[in-house]
Design a protein around this motif. Sequence first.
Motif, PDB file in Angstrom:
ATOM      1  N   SER A 228     121.142 -95.510 -19.738  1.00  0.00           N
ATOM      2  CA  SER A 228     122.559 -95.156 -19.807  1.00  0.00           C
ATOM      3  C   SER A 228     123.476 -96.372 -19.914  1.00  0.00           C
ATOM      4  O   SER A 228     124.692 -96.231 -19.803  1.00  0.00           O
ATOM      5  CB  SER A 228     122.952 -94.333 -18.581  1.00  0.00           C
ATOM      6  OG  SER A 228     122.718 -95.074 -17.393  1.00  0.00           O
ATOM      7  N   LYS A 229     122.908 -97.560 -20.105  1.00  0.00           N
ATOM      8  CA  LYS A 229     123.752 -98.745 -20.182  1.00  0.00           C
ATOM      9  C   LYS A 229     123.014 -99.869 -20.906  1.00  0.00           C
ATOM     10  O   LYS A 229     121.823 -99.761 -21.199  1.00  0.00           O
ATOM     11  CB  LYS A 229     124.163 -99.211 -18.789  1.00  0.00           C
ATOM     12  CG  LYS A 229     123.005 -99.680 -17.921  1.00  0.00           C
ATOM     13  CD  LYS A 229     123.503-100.138 -16.542  1.00  0.00           C
ATOM     14  CE  LYS A 229     122.343-100.618 -15.674  1.00  0.00           C
ATOM     15  NZ  LYS A 229     122.810-101.073 -14.330  1.00  0.00           N
ATOM     16  N   ILE A 230     123.744-100.929 -21.186  1.00  0.00           N
ATOM     17  CA  ILE A 230     123.144-102.131 -21.749  1.00  0.00           C
ATOM     18  C   ILE A 230     123.512-103.322 -20.870  1.00  0.00           C
ATOM     19  O   ILE A 230     124.551-103.328 -20.204  1.00  0.00           O
ATOM     20  CB  ILE A 230     123.598-102.394 -23.198  1.00  0.00           C
ATOM     21  CG1 ILE A 230     125.118-102.625 -23.271  1.00  0.00           C
ATOM     22  CG2 ILE A 230     123.154-101.286 -24.133  1.00  0.00           C
ATOM     23  CD1 ILE A 230     125.602-103.065 -24.646  1.00  0.00           C
ATOM     24  N   CYS A 231     122.647-104.307 -20.836  1.00  0.00           N
ATOM     25  CA  CYS A 231     122.903-105.557 -20.127  1.00  0.00           C
ATOM     26  C   CYS A 231     122.994-106.649 -21.178  1.00  0.00           C
ATOM     27  O   CYS A 231     122.114-106.772 -22.042  1.00  0.00           O
ATOM     28  CB  CYS A 231     121.785-105.839 -19.139  1.00  0.00           C
ATOM     29  SG  CYS A 231     122.045-107.332 -18.149  1.00  0.00           S
ATOM     30  N   LEU A 232     124.040-107.446 -21.104  1.00  0.00           N
ATOM     31  CA  LEU A 232     124.363-108.381 -22.174  1.00  0.00           C
ATOM     32  C   LEU A 232     124.573-109.787 -21.628  1.00  0.00           C
ATOM     33  O   LEU A 232     125.213-109.975 -20.599  1.00  0.00           O
ATOM     34  CB  LEU A 232     125.643-107.908 -22.869  1.00  0.00           C
ATOM     35  CG  LEU A 232     126.122-108.630 -24.113  1.00  0.00           C
ATOM     36  CD1 LEU A 232     125.158-108.410 -25.262  1.00  0.00           C
ATOM     37  CD2 LEU A 232     127.514-108.118 -24.484  1.00  0.00           C
TER      38      LEU A 232
END
Length: 199
Positions: free
Chosen positions: A170-174
């Motif tokens: 449900s998310k991205i880490c950048l």
Amino acid sequence: WFMFDEEIVALGADINATGDAEVITVVENHKISGDAYIDGNKIAAYESGKKETASWAAIEGIGGYYFPKRNHLNYKKVFNTNDYFEIWISHGNAPVAETYEYVLLPAKSKEETQAYAANPAIEIISNTKNIQAVRHVVQDISGYIFWEIGVCEDIEVYNPMAIMLRKYESKICLAFSDPTHNQRKIEFRIRGQYKIEDQ
């Protein structure tokens, strides 16, 4: 180089030269105490040659190497005061826009390297003079090097920069950076709708 938990991905692009000298990329030049293999074939003492469409290589006690493009590998096992094993990719004389790509597999055995080559976890997204990018398909982590303004997959950048992106359900880490340390700001856009959790 792109570094993951168990792999190091080496990419090279836009290799050009003039003149009569052969241009090479050295993959390995290492003192060894165990056996060396290319595609499962044991390399004998003082053996040298060229392996067409090689998929993998391994050195006992050191690790393995996976070649996504099934490179034409040159190799040599020599003895000076110790045994040395050398692997290199030849780009020929006066290469134009040549490339290379391979994956280092530290500490992996011959059997583990062979299994990895049959089911690799790395996908090469781009290997050009403008954009170099890879994806770890198991961890769903992608690394991008933009040498100039450009677009790759869902990312558009307006400055040279490096980006690492990991997708979760449900998310991205950048993570991003300016390796040149010369830009006052960097700008990019990622396709999609996201909410910043930490800044």
